[in-house]
Design a protein around this motif. Structure first.
Motif, PDB file in Angstrom:
ATOM      1  N   GLN A 293       0.830  -1.203   0.000  1.00 45.91           N
ATOM      2  CA  GLN A 293       0.000   0.000   0.000  1.00 45.91           C
ATOM      3  C   GLN A 293       0.866   1.255   0.000  1.00 45.91           C
ATOM      4  O   GLN A 293       0.599   2.214  -0.735  1.00 45.91           O
ATOM      5  N   LEU A 294       1.910   1.271   0.818  1.00 48.69           N
ATOM      6  CA  LEU A 294       2.789   2.434   0.886  1.00 48.69           C
ATOM      7  C   LEU A 294       3.530   2.651  -0.430  1.00 48.69           C
ATOM      8  O   LEU A 294       3.751   3.795  -0.862  1.00 48.69           O
ATOM      9  N   ALA A 295       3.922   1.551  -1.078  1.00 46.75           N
ATOM     10  CA  ALA A 295       4.661   1.663  -2.338  1.00 46.75           C
ATOM     11  C   ALA A 295       3.838   2.376  -3.405  1.00 46.75           C
ATOM     12  O   ALA A 295       4.385   3.073  -4.271  1.00 46.75           O
ATOM     13  N   ARG A 296       2.522   2.220  -3.363  1.00 43.29           N
ATOM     14  CA  ARG A 296       1.657   2.906  -4.334  1.00 43.29           C
ATOM     15  C   ARG A 296       1.777   4.421  -4.215  1.00 43.29           C
ATOM     16  O   ARG A 296       1.540   5.151  -5.175  1.00 43.29           O
ATOM     17  N   ASP A 297       2.130   4.887  -2.984  1.00 41.48           N
ATOM     18  CA  ASP A 297       2.295   6.325  -2.753  1.00 41.48           C
ATOM     19  C   ASP A 297       3.759   6.745  -2.849  1.00 41.48           C
ATOM     20  O   ASP A 297       4.120   7.862  -2.455  1.00 41.48           O
ATOM     21  N   GLY A 298       4.601   5.839  -3.335  1.00 40.54           N
ATOM     22  CA  GLY A 298       6.013   6.172  -3.474  1.00 40.54           C
ATOM     23  C   GLY A 298       6.801   6.098  -2.184  1.00 40.54           C
ATOM     24  O   GLY A 298       7.934   6.603  -2.117  1.00 40.54           O
ATOM     25  N   ILE A 299       6.242   5.469  -1.144  1.00 39.30           N
ATOM     26  CA  ILE A 299       6.927   5.322   0.146  1.00 39.30           C
ATOM     27  C   ILE A 299       7.456   3.894   0.219  1.00 39.30           C
ATOM     28  O   ILE A 299       6.681   2.939   0.215  1.00 39.30           O
ATOM     29  N   ARG A 300       8.767   3.734   0.284  1.00 39.48           N
ATOM     30  CA  ARG A 300       9.361   2.400   0.244  1.00 39.48           C
ATOM     31  C   ARG A 300      10.341   2.200   1.402  1.00 39.48           C
ATOM     32  O   ARG A 300      11.562   2.213   1.214  1.00 39.48           O
ATOM     33  N   PRO A 301       9.833   2.004   2.614  1.00 37.05           N
ATOM     34  CA  PRO A 301      10.727   1.760   3.753  1.00 37.05           C
ATOM     35  C   PRO A 301      11.343   0.367   3.678  1.00 37.05           C
ATOM     36  O   PRO A 301      10.775  -0.555   3.083  1.00 37.05           O
ATOM     37  N   SER A 302      12.495   0.219   4.284  1.00 38.26           N
ATOM     38  CA  SER A 302      13.099  -1.105   4.423  1.00 38.26           C
ATOM     39  C   SER A 302      12.420  -1.858   5.564  1.00 38.26           C
ATOM     40  O   SER A 302      11.899  -1.257   6.510  1.00 38.26           O
ATOM     41  N   LEU A 303      12.420  -3.175   5.451  1.00 34.58           N
ATOM     42  CA  LEU A 303      11.846  -4.042   6.490  1.00 34.58           C
ATOM     43  C   LEU A 303      12.781  -5.222   6.718  1.00 34.58           C
ATOM     44  O   LEU A 303      13.199  -5.881   5.760  1.00 34.58           O
ATOM     45  N   THR A 304      13.082  -5.493   7.981  1.00 31.25           N
ATOM     46  CA  THR A 304      13.831  -6.680   8.367  1.00 31.25           C
ATOM     47  C   THR A 304      12.890  -7.607   9.123  1.00 31.25           C
ATOM     48  O   THR A 304      12.233  -7.183  10.080  1.00 31.25           O
ATOM     49  N   VAL A 305      12.821  -8.866   8.689  1.00 32.35           N
ATOM     50  CA  VAL A 305      11.975  -9.874   9.332  1.00 32.35           C
ATOM     51  C   VAL A 305      12.892 -10.853  10.060  1.00 32.35           C
ATOM     52  O   VAL A 305      13.693 -11.551   9.418  1.00 32.35           O
ATOM     53  N   ILE A 306      12.770 -10.913  11.376  1.00 34.79           N
ATOM     54  CA  ILE A 306      13.607 -11.787  12.200  1.00 34.79           C
ATOM     55  C   ILE A 306      12.728 -12.890  12.771  1.00 34.79           C
ATOM     56  O   ILE A 306      11.754 -12.613  13.467  1.00 34.79           O
ATOM     57  N   GLY A 307      13.062 -14.118  12.465  1.00 33.57           N
ATOM     58  CA  GLY A 307      12.283 -15.251  12.952  1.00 33.57           C
ATOM     59  C   GLY A 307      12.039 -16.247  11.832  1.00 33.57           C
ATOM     60  O   GLY A 307      12.260 -15.962  10.651  1.00 33.57           O
ATOM     61  N   GLY A 308      11.594 -17.423  12.206  1.00 35.38           N
ATOM     62  CA  GLY A 308      11.285 -18.453  11.239  1.00 35.38           C
ATOM     63  C   GLY A 308       9.933 -19.065  11.526  1.00 35.38           C
ATOM     64  O   GLY A 308       9.340 -18.832  12.583  1.00 35.38           O
ATOM     65  N   GLY A 309       9.441 -19.861  10.571  1.00 31.16           N
ATOM     66  CA  GLY A 309       8.155 -20.505  10.780  1.00 31.16           C
ATOM     67  C   GLY A 309       7.545 -20.937   9.474  1.00 31.16           C
ATOM     68  O   GLY A 309       8.092 -20.687   8.382  1.00 31.16           O
ATOM     69  N   PRO A 310       6.382 -21.553   9.536  1.00 37.42           N
ATOM     70  CA  PRO A 310       5.760 -22.148   8.344  1.00 37.42           C
ATOM     71  C   PRO A 310       5.302 -21.148   7.301  1.00 37.42           C
ATOM     72  O   PRO A 310       5.060 -21.525   6.156  1.00 37.42           O
TER      73      PRO A 310
END
Length: 361
Positions: free
Chosen positions: A192-209
């Motif tokens: 949704q943010l990318a549609r407005d030209g907002i592209r923050p970085s995201l780090t996902v820590i953890g594992g799972g199915p």
């Protein structure tokens, strides 16, 4: 530091380190802190440990860990104790320890009902009815069939604290990659943010199915280049990552009973954006932003607001110091001591009273 009145405490905890999880971590923190204040602490747990040096280190810190004790061994441990503290609620320990003339304390960390069969639910109600009960949040007390004190969780302050690390990244998530945690909602918000030209970085820590599905979702939305999947990390590495990020996102779909990760994020200087159900708002205080569970538009708006407003982030960070003092390890262990010191045996309610409550539920 020695407590004015030390006790012999048997902590019964189905799970305990080296297993990883919130109940495991909080049990170890409290066991160590109680031992440091002069109490004799024995932990009885079902969690195995193949590394003998782990329990040797626990012993050096004043905590004796007894793993998978049989019924008679558990009885001996209970008889030697002055109080029995259930770190959450162990039905396995209920049989051998219930008849001992010892004060019985239950510290509830997550929802007990309606999990389990009819007999299990009846035993849980009976145990709670005849115990001194505390829960980690006001929200959780509202799901219990008995009155309960509020005794919040704490965090590993020796690991999660401010660091001299540049905040070079935007968003971070820490937790299991399962549907209840709502990481798919966070990835959708990036879209949704990318549609407005907002592209923050995201780090996902953890594992799972949900790992593979989340990567596919990120590809489909065109945001995969913004996301770094780190997998599970050790606690110290998680703390380093939190210190590198501006915003911790806890987008849980379910009503979390509390939120240790929120305390950890605040302690490392993150501004949390969290869902508003359950006990997460109690962990957050006035130090971040809330959105309704499962509300994509609400999460997107909260992220846009915090990402774009440095003054807002600064105000939230300024509020964090005083807020965290309420949950500091020394604060919580002092409250734990006071609770365990009220040793009048409350196991006087009869089965008829429990049945009366069952009939009303």
């Amino acid at each position: 530091m020695t407590s004015p009145s030390t006790q012999r405490i048997l902590m019964v905890s189905e799970v305990y380190p080296p297993a990883i999880g919130g109940i495991e971590t909080i049990g170890q923190i409290i066991a160590h802190r109680l031992a440091a204040r002069g109490h004799t602490v024995v932990v009885a747990t079902r969690t195995p440990c193949d590394d003998p040096t782990f329990d040797q280190n626990e012993a050096r810190l004043g905590v004796r860990v007894v793993r998978r004790p049989g019924m008679f061994a558990l009885l001996r441990l209970g008889w030697s104790a002055q109080v029995i503290l259930n770190n959450h609620l162990s039905l396995r320990a209920l049989g051998p320890l219930w008849l001992l003339p010892r004060p019985w304390f239950v510290w509830v960390h997550t929802y007990l009902f309606p999990m389990g069969g009819r007999l299990s639910r009846w035993l849980k109600r009976l145990a709670l009815q005849r115990s001194r009960v505390a829960a980690v949040s006001v929200a959780l007390t509202q799901h219990l069939p008995v009155p309960a004190e509020v005794l919040p969780d704490t965090w590993r302050a020796d690991i999660f604290h401010p660091r001299s690390i540049a905040r070079e990244r935007d968003l971070v998530f820490v937790g299991r990659l399962v549907s209840d945690k709502g990481v798919d909602l966070l990835v959708a918000a990036l879209g949704q943010l990318a549609r407005d030209g907002i592209r923050p970085s995201l780090t996902v820590i953890g594992g799972g199915p949900e790992d593979a599905a989340l990567r596919r979702q990120a590809d489909d939305l065109g945001v995969s280049t913004q996301i770094t999947f780190r997998g599970p990390l050790a606690a110290a590495a998680v703390a380093d990552e939190l210190a590198r990020h501006e915003i911790l996102v806890v987008p849980s779909r379910w009503a979390e009973p509390f939120g240790i990760v929120v305390l950890e994020g605040l302690a490392c200087g993150c501004v949390p954006v969290v869902s508003s159900g359950g006990g997460l708002p109690e962990a957050l205080g006035a130090c971040g932003e809330l959105f309704t569970n499962g509300d994509l538009a609400g999460l997107t708006a909260a992220l846009r607001r915090v990402l774009s407003d440095g003054d807002l982030r600064a105000r939230h960070r300024q509020a964090a110091s005083d807020h965290l003092q309420r949950f500091a390890p020394d604060t919580i262990v002092a409250r734990m001591e006071a609770w365990l010191g009220s040793t009048t045996d409350s196991r006087t309610a009869g089965i008829a009273q429990v049945n009366e409550r069952l009939g009303k539920s």
